[in-house]
Design a protein around this motif. Sequence first.
Motif, PDB file in Angstrom:
ATOM      1  N   GLY A  78       0.783  -1.221   0.000  1.00  0.00           N
ATOM      2  CA  GLY A  78       0.000   0.000   0.000  1.00  0.00           C
ATOM      3  C   GLY A  78       0.815   1.273   0.000  1.00  0.00           C
ATOM      4  O   GLY A  78       0.261   2.369  -0.020  1.00  0.00           O
ATOM      5  N   SER A  79       2.143   1.144   0.015  1.00  0.00           N
ATOM      6  CA  SER A  79       2.999   2.338   0.074  1.00  0.00           C
ATOM      7  C   SER A  79       3.242   2.893  -1.324  1.00  0.00           C
ATOM      8  O   SER A  79       3.015   2.238  -2.340  1.00  0.00           O
ATOM      9  CB  SER A  79       4.345   1.998   0.723  1.00  0.00           C
ATOM     10  OG  SER A  79       5.117   1.168  -0.135  1.00  0.00           O
ATOM     11  N   SER A  80       3.751   4.126  -1.358  1.00  0.00           N
ATOM     12  CA  SER A  80       4.121   4.733  -2.636  1.00  0.00           C
ATOM     13  C   SER A  80       5.267   3.958  -3.284  1.00  0.00           C
ATOM     14  O   SER A  80       5.374   3.913  -4.514  1.00  0.00           O
ATOM     15  CB  SER A  80       4.527   6.196  -2.420  1.00  0.00           C
ATOM     16  OG  SER A  80       5.568   6.287  -1.460  1.00  0.00           O
ATOM     17  N   LEU A  81       6.121   3.320  -2.469  1.00  0.00           N
ATOM     18  CA  LEU A  81       7.229   2.536  -3.016  1.00  0.00           C
ATOM     19  C   LEU A  81       6.696   1.306  -3.744  1.00  0.00           C
ATOM     20  O   LEU A  81       7.194   0.953  -4.821  1.00  0.00           O
ATOM     21  CB  LEU A  81       8.187   2.121  -1.897  1.00  0.00           C
ATOM     22  CG  LEU A  81       9.414   1.311  -2.336  1.00  0.00           C
ATOM     23  CD1 LEU A  81      10.277   2.114  -3.302  1.00  0.00           C
ATOM     24  CD2 LEU A  81      10.239   0.880  -1.128  1.00  0.00           C
ATOM     25  N   GLU A  82       5.695   0.651  -3.174  1.00  0.00           N
ATOM     26  CA  GLU A  82       5.108  -0.506  -3.849  1.00  0.00           C
ATOM     27  C   GLU A  82       4.529  -0.090  -5.199  1.00  0.00           C
ATOM     28  O   GLU A  82       4.661  -0.807  -6.202  1.00  0.00           O
ATOM     29  CB  GLU A  82       4.013  -1.138  -2.993  1.00  0.00           C
ATOM     30  CG  GLU A  82       3.442  -2.404  -3.640  1.00  0.00           C
ATOM     31  CD  GLU A  82       2.153  -2.873  -3.000  1.00  0.00           C
ATOM     32  OE1 GLU A  82       1.800  -4.053  -3.206  1.00  0.00           O
ATOM     33  OE2 GLU A  82       1.488  -2.071  -2.322  1.00  0.00           O
ATOM     34  N   THR A  83       3.908   1.073  -5.241  1.00  0.00           N
ATOM     35  CA  THR A  83       3.315   1.554  -6.491  1.00  0.00           C
ATOM     36  C   THR A  83       4.360   1.697  -7.583  1.00  0.00           C
ATOM     37  O   THR A  83       4.198   1.188  -8.699  1.00  0.00           O
ATOM     38  CB  THR A  83       2.630   2.914  -6.260  1.00  0.00           C
ATOM     39  OG1 THR A  83       1.641   2.781  -5.247  1.00  0.00           O
ATOM     40  CG2 THR A  83       1.969   3.400  -7.544  1.00  0.00           C
ATOM     41  N   VAL A  84       5.458   2.377  -7.280  1.00  0.00           N
ATOM     42  CA  VAL A  84       6.447   2.660  -8.315  1.00  0.00           C
ATOM     43  C   VAL A  84       7.271   1.418  -8.644  1.00  0.00           C
ATOM     44  O   VAL A  84       7.598   1.174  -9.816  1.00  0.00           O
ATOM     45  CB  VAL A  84       7.350   3.844  -7.900  1.00  0.00           C
ATOM     46  CG1 VAL A  84       8.264   3.483  -6.746  1.00  0.00           C
ATOM     47  CG2 VAL A  84       8.169   4.322  -9.092  1.00  0.00           C
ATOM     48  N   VAL A  85       7.590   0.591  -7.656  1.00  0.00           N
ATOM     49  CA  VAL A  85       8.360  -0.622  -7.929  1.00  0.00           C
ATOM     50  C   VAL A  85       7.528  -1.598  -8.762  1.00  0.00           C
ATOM     51  O   VAL A  85       8.056  -2.290  -9.633  1.00  0.00           O
ATOM     52  CB  VAL A  85       8.840  -1.271  -6.615  1.00  0.00           C
ATOM     53  CG1 VAL A  85       9.430  -2.650  -6.877  1.00  0.00           C
ATOM     54  CG2 VAL A  85       9.891  -0.394  -5.946  1.00  0.00           C
ATOM     55  N   SER A  86       6.233  -1.647  -8.522  1.00  0.00           N
ATOM     56  CA  SER A  86       5.354  -2.497  -9.333  1.00  0.00           C
ATOM     57  C   SER A  86       5.353  -2.026 -10.784  1.00  0.00           C
ATOM     58  O   SER A  86       5.333  -2.845 -11.714  1.00  0.00           O
ATOM     59  CB  SER A  86       3.924  -2.464  -8.777  1.00  0.00           C
ATOM     60  OG  SER A  86       3.881  -3.023  -7.477  1.00  0.00           O
ATOM     61  N   ALA A  87       5.393  -0.711 -10.989  1.00  0.00           N
ATOM     62  CA  ALA A  87       5.456  -0.172 -12.351  1.00  0.00           C
ATOM     63  C   ALA A  87       6.765  -0.567 -13.032  1.00  0.00           C
ATOM     64  O   ALA A  87       6.787  -0.870 -14.227  1.00  0.00           O
ATOM     65  CB  ALA A  87       5.307   1.347 -12.325  1.00  0.00           C
ATOM     66  N   VAL A  88       7.857  -0.579 -12.277  1.00  0.00           N
ATOM     67  CA  VAL A  88       9.147  -1.009 -12.828  1.00  0.00           C
ATOM     68  C   VAL A  88       9.078  -2.486 -13.218  1.00  0.00           C
ATOM     69  O   VAL A  88       9.529  -2.885 -14.299  1.00  0.00           O
ATOM     70  CB  VAL A  88      10.283  -0.768 -11.817  1.00  0.00           C
ATOM     71  CG1 VAL A  88      11.582  -1.425 -12.299  1.00  0.00           C
ATOM     72  CG2 VAL A  88      10.497   0.721 -11.603  1.00  0.00           C
ATOM     73  N   ALA A  89       8.508  -3.306 -12.341  1.00  0.00           N
ATOM     74  CA  ALA A  89       8.454  -4.746 -12.585  1.00  0.00           C
ATOM     75  C   ALA A  89       7.599  -5.103 -13.795  1.00  0.00           C
ATOM     76  O   ALA A  89       7.722  -6.209 -14.334  1.00  0.00           O
ATOM     77  CB  ALA A  89       7.929  -5.464 -11.336  1.00  0.00           C
ATOM     78  N   GLU A  90       6.745  -4.180 -14.234  1.00  0.00           N
ATOM     79  CA  GLU A  90       5.895  -4.428 -15.399  1.00  0.00           C
ATOM     80  C   GLU A  90       6.591  -4.122 -16.718  1.00  0.00           C
ATOM     81  O   GLU A  90       5.989  -4.274 -17.786  1.00  0.00           O
ATOM     82  CB  GLU A  90       4.622  -3.585 -15.298  1.00  0.00           C
ATOM     83  CG  GLU A  90       3.673  -4.043 -14.199  1.00  0.00           C
ATOM     84  CD  GLU A  90       2.451  -3.150 -14.092  1.00  0.00           C
ATOM     85  OE1 GLU A  90       2.441  -2.082 -14.715  1.00  0.00           O
ATOM     86  OE2 GLU A  90       1.506  -3.530 -13.382  1.00  0.00           O
ATOM     87  N   GLN A  91       7.869  -3.706 -16.660  1.00  0.00           N
ATOM     88  CA  GLN A  91       8.577  -3.316 -17.876  1.00  0.00           C
ATOM     89  C   GLN A  91       9.118  -4.515 -18.655  1.00  0.00           C
ATOM     90  O   GLN A  91      10.284  -4.591 -19.005  1.00  0.00           O
ATOM     91  CB  GLN A  91       9.726  -2.369 -17.530  1.00  0.00           C
ATOM     92  CG  GLN A  91       9.296  -1.094 -16.862  1.00  0.00           C
ATOM     93  CD  GLN A  91       8.378  -0.281 -17.746  1.00  0.00           C
ATOM     94  OE1 GLN A  91       8.768   0.151 -18.818  1.00  0.00           O
ATOM     95  NE2 GLN A  91       7.148  -0.081 -17.302  1.00  0.00           N
ATOM     96  N   ARG A  92       8.275  -5.485 -18.869  1.00  0.00           N
ATOM     97  CA  ARG A  92       8.585  -6.672 -19.664  1.00  0.00           C
ATOM     98  C   ARG A  92       9.770  -7.457 -19.112  1.00  0.00           C
ATOM     99  O   ARG A  92      10.163  -7.309 -17.963  1.00  0.00           O
ATOM    100  CB  ARG A  92       8.752  -6.308 -21.136  1.00  0.00           C
ATOM    101  CG  ARG A  92       7.409  -5.962 -21.777  1.00  0.00           C
ATOM    102  CD  ARG A  92       7.454  -5.867 -23.284  1.00  0.00           C
ATOM    103  NE  ARG A  92       6.090  -5.745 -23.795  1.00  0.00           N
ATOM    104  CZ  ARG A  92       5.804  -5.474 -25.061  1.00  0.00           C
ATOM    105  NH1 ARG A  92       6.762  -5.280 -25.938  1.00  0.00           N
ATOM    106  NH2 ARG A  92       4.540  -5.399 -25.444  1.00  0.00           N
ATOM    107  N   GLN A  93      10.406  -8.312 -19.955  1.00  0.00           N
ATOM    108  CA  GLN A  93      11.298  -9.362 -19.462  1.00  0.00           C
ATOM    109  C   GLN A  93      12.389  -8.879 -18.514  1.00  0.00           C
ATOM    110  O   GLN A  93      12.591  -9.439 -17.435  1.00  0.00           O
ATOM    111  CB  GLN A  93      12.010 -10.069 -20.636  1.00  0.00           C
ATOM    112  CG  GLN A  93      11.100 -10.509 -21.742  1.00  0.00           C
ATOM    113  CD  GLN A  93      11.255  -9.626 -22.951  1.00  0.00           C
ATOM    114  OE1 GLN A  93      11.124  -8.410 -22.861  1.00  0.00           O
ATOM    115  NE2 GLN A  93      11.513 -10.226 -24.102  1.00  0.00           N
TER     116      GLN A  93
END
Length: 440
Positions: A78-93
């Motif tokens: 639920g933190s802002s860090l989870e939000t942005v790190v999740s966006a990084v992890a979605e950057q494909r392979q």
Amino acid sequence: MNEDATESRPAGAATAVVADDAQVLVQLLQRWQQDPTATYHTWFRWEERIKNFRSIRRGLQAVVQEIDAGTFGNAYRGSSLETVVSAVAEQRQIFKGADHAFLWKPKLRIPDIYENPEHQRAFGRFLDECECCDDEAGVLQAIHTLDRHRIKGLGPAAANLLYFVHPTLAPPFNTAIVRGYNALTGAKVKLGRWDEYLAMRRGILELNAAHRSWLSNDLGAIAGFLFDVGKGRVPLPPAGDNAAARAAWATDLAQVRADAADLRLRAIEAAEDQSHTQIQGWLRDLGRALGFAVWIASNDRARPYADGRLSDGCLSKLPEPLQRSPAADAIGLIDVLWLESGGRVAAAFEVEHSTSIYSGIVRMLDLALGTDGMASCYFLVAPDRREADVRAQFARPAFSRVAELNLRYLPYSELETHRASIARFGQGLKPIEAIARALR
């Protein structure tokens, strides 16, 4: 950590054979670029990669602000860090699994930035210093300062965040990249230590400089190449002086082959890109039918659509008021804008077929906060199956400002079902608002 020793440490061992053979390395790079399923095409040249830089950087700024204000809390979920790190992890392979290093592991008490306030502040200062500096010396100083805190469980995985702040200075870092670098150079870089990362970084910069014409100033290119080497997608030449083995390798290298699984992956990703373009095309045609001028995202304008280009019949440049906005670059990347005479935005649409919903919301905020007058309506357009994802992102504390916008979720099914009748009988925004769903 001894800073001078780290930066002067050789990045490759004497046993390196591939990195020292310029001709072989060029052959490998050529083979890599010709492979349609390699990261060069599926990630590095992926249009969404560039669009996500600004949103990820903005997310890191939110993390810094919350840590500085003492409102970050002591939980990852639920933190802002989870939000942005999740966006990084979605950057494909290449970034798949990038969030693992930041997940709270209660039995190990790592990474120790949630329950240790001083370590949390050190992490925040690291992100802030990297954002504020614009040269190599500043980035290295920030890394050395963070490393001196010896924060348990927080190692060079943070370089994956740093890459989106300084893509020409900080290469990404994961197991496959390290494995590829070691195989290519004969080095013995290990995971988990900043001095190992910095040694590898120096070697990567040297390789990139030597083969710049085949790579890019953006270190994502060489990182993608090393990733594919580490995954075994780019076969290295056989060791030793066996001429027959070398000849067989060269023959095999000339034939760009990919296994069935990778071809299926490429087909799926191509279908996703095609679907994204199709929805943009629907919105383009609907906007024009309703009498609006239409803007198509600057990086999507040349995409083929309906026997022409996606931007056919659309504005060739943003209206002057939007061009003057400090967020003009981000606004120009919004998938579709409907504009009234005078250049005011009537509606903004972000199509999130499979990409990060987070990034789309951030671009909406850039439009709202970076212009004198907000758009009338903001729409996240996504498949019906992603409604839960849209609502979950909208509910994040990091997006508290989004509640001020008239933001709605527009399912693909509703757009497909009603677009023809709206185009024929509709007026203004009321019909499109009627088929969208409120997120408040």
